[in-house]
Write a protein that holds these residues in place. Structure first.
Motif, mmCIF file in Angstrom:
data_model
loop_
_atom_site.group_PDB
_atom_site.id
_atom_site.type_symbol
_atom_site.label_atom_id
_atom_site.label_comp_id
_atom_site.label_asym_id
_atom_site.label_seq_id
_atom_site.Cartn_x
_atom_site.Cartn_y
_atom_site.Cartn_z
ATOM 1 N N VAL A 199 38.879 78.775 54.106
ATOM 2 C CA VAL A 199 39.959 78.407 53.189
ATOM 3 C C VAL A 199 39.490 77.207 52.378
ATOM 4 O O VAL A 199 39.354 76.099 52.915
ATOM 5 C CB VAL A 199 41.256 78.084 53.951
ATOM 6 C CG1 VAL A 199 42.348 77.640 52.976
ATOM 7 C CG2 VAL A 199 41.722 79.292 54.749
ATOM 8 N N SER A 227 47.199 78.005 50.941
ATOM 9 C CA SER A 227 46.092 78.960 50.987
ATOM 10 C C SER A 227 45.815 79.429 52.410
ATOM 11 O O SER A 227 45.391 80.564 52.630
ATOM 12 C CB SER A 227 44.828 78.331 50.393
ATOM 13 O OG SER A 227 44.997 78.073 49.014
ATOM 14 N N GLU A 228 46.045 78.559 53.395
ATOM 15 C CA GLU A 228 45.839 78.999 54.773
ATOM 16 C C GLU A 228 46.887 80.035 55.177
ATOM 17 O O GLU A 228 46.586 80.954 55.959
ATOM 18 C CB GLU A 228 45.840 77.818 55.742
ATOM 19 C CG GLU A 228 47.145 77.054 55.833
ATOM 20 C CD GLU A 228 47.004 75.766 56.630
ATOM 21 O OE1 GLU A 228 47.577 75.699 57.723
ATOM 22 O OE2 GLU A 228 46.326 74.833 56.160
ATOM 23 N N GLY A 232 41.471 80.664 48.533
ATOM 24 C CA GLY A 232 41.971 79.353 48.130
ATOM 25 C C GLY A 232 42.127 79.230 46.637
ATOM 26 O O GLY A 232 41.879 80.185 45.891
ATOM 27 N N ALA A 268 45.634 83.304 53.768
ATOM 28 C CA ALA A 268 44.533 83.847 54.568
ATOM 29 C C ALA A 268 45.059 84.549 55.812
ATOM 30 O O ALA A 268 44.588 85.640 56.179
ATOM 31 C CB ALA A 268 43.570 82.723 54.948
#
Length: 396
Positions: A214, A281-282, A233, A285
């Motif tokens: 990420v 962004s995590e 990301g 993911a």
């Protein structure tokens, strides 16, 4: 909530002879500054509420002092960044004002107490010490109640806006990386990520999981000796080397389709897809790995506690909270693995263990005819060596 300035006590007088001196490294973004900050430099930042990750990155660079144009603790929540700098012995001059950001990169800077001098100009802030940091932290604890209220409101709003993605995975992009039925390791450059990655080496070697970085987590994977399969990301903190390492790239975009990081990826000529979604962004993911059929998701460096969410500036934090509910039993958080299994074996115990092993080996050898012959030859050789040494010192 109106930011409260840290409590300021009277600072001791400093002479110019006692001033700390060094070249200025100036950047409003701390994580960008630390990429070029070197030991002995004067770090000049504009960072409201210095978080733990940023403080640890600054400490690792060993600057002579940190000058903050903003309030290192605004009162929004009890951040621990200033305490980390203080414990490392790095002077922190706080709330100097945005005018200090006009100091040119590389200029000679002198810091004497709460006074900063550069190129004939003088700026004054507050030199932080244990008293001021403790007072600011205690005041900031009152701000947590407002953050909890914001969390509840943001959770409901996020559920309404992202219900299709959360419930059915609608909107996930198509990628070529094979994830279905495999384990996935998601790496975020957060707390203890280096130590936890080191502890997971055997898992990575045996399970061969899909490695997802990420943003800067992709660089962390490369630094550990592997190559990421996927990079997710907004591309603001990942290096060009990582983006061109051959990994598949998913650019995290705003819900309206705007993707500031897409231009950079296109400029590098890297193949990519765009994933518009609210949240961090995590979160993206994890949702992507779950939607594509991962049977296990191991997370390194991700954010889990209230203070960690606030360190990231996420006043609502709902996206990560709901994402973890969506992923459910697939998710294993590796946070703190290195601390849990940190070795407590002393050097003396190791030497005793080695001696016991050698003794056991000698006993095993003596129990066999071949072993007895080997031991007898070794003893005979030792007698020869001892005799040679004895003759050398006796003068014969």
């Amino acid at each position: 909530m109106t930011p409260r300035l840290p409590f300021r006590s009277k600072q001791p007088e400093h002479t110019d002879d006692a001033a700390l001196r060094g070249p200025a490294r100036v950047d409003p973004r701390t994580k960008t500054l630390t990429k070029r900050l070197r030991e002995g430099d004067i770090a000049i930042i504009n960072h409201v509420d210095i978080d733990r990750v940023s403080a640890e990155a600054l400490v690792a660079c060993k600057p002579a002092a940190v000058i903050n144009a903003a309030a290192s603790t605004s009162g929004r929540y009890p951040n621990i960044g200033p305490q980390i700098l203080l414990d490392a012995g790095i002077p922190l001059i706080d709330h100097v004002g945005e005018e200090v950001m006009a100091i040119k990169e590389g200029s000679a800077v002198a810091v004497a107490g709460a006074t900063v001098s550069a190129r004939g100009e003088t700026f004054t802030g507050a030199l932080q010490n244990q008293e001021t940091i403790t007072a600011a932290t205690e005041e900031a604890r009152a701000g947590l109640s407002e953050q909890i209220e914001a969390f509840a409101a943001n959770t409901l709003d996020y559920m309404v806006r992202e219900r299709d993605l959360l419930l059915d995975g609608i909107g996930s992009p198509e990628i070529s990386t094979e994830i279905d039925g495999r384990s996935v390791l998601i790496v975020v450059r957060g707390y203890h990520y280096k130590e936890d990655l080191a502890m997971l080496r055997s898992f990575i070697r045996e399970s061969k999981p899909v490695l997802i970085g990420v943003d800067g987590g992709a660089d962390a994977i490369i630094e550990a000796g592997w190559t990421p399969d996927l990079i997710v990301g907004d591309m603001d903190s990942v290096s060009d080397d990582a983006l061109t390492c051959g990994a598949e790239i998913v650019v995290h975009a705003y819900r309206d389709g705007r993707a500031p990081g897409q231009a950079r990826v296109e400029r590098l000529g890297a193949k990519h897809v765009v994933f518009p979604a609210t949240g961090t962004s995590e979160d993206v993911a994890m949702l992507l790995a779950d939607d594509l059929g991962a049977d296990l998701i191991v997370a390194v460096g991700t954010h889990a506690t209230l203070v960690e969410f606030l360190d990231k500036g996420r006043s609502g934090m709902a996206s990560t909270f709901l994402t973890r509910l969506r992923v459910g039993g697939k998710l294993v958080d590796a946070k703190g693995v290195s601390r849990l299994y940190r070795s407590t074996v002393s050097t003396g115990q190791l030497m005793l263990l080695v001696a016991a092993g050698l003794l056991a080996l000698l006993v095993a050898l003596w129990a066999t005819p071949v072993g007895q012959t080997f031991v007898e030859l070794a003893l005979a050789r030792w007698d020869d060596v001892a005799s040679s040494i004895s003759q050398l010192f006796s003068g014969d």
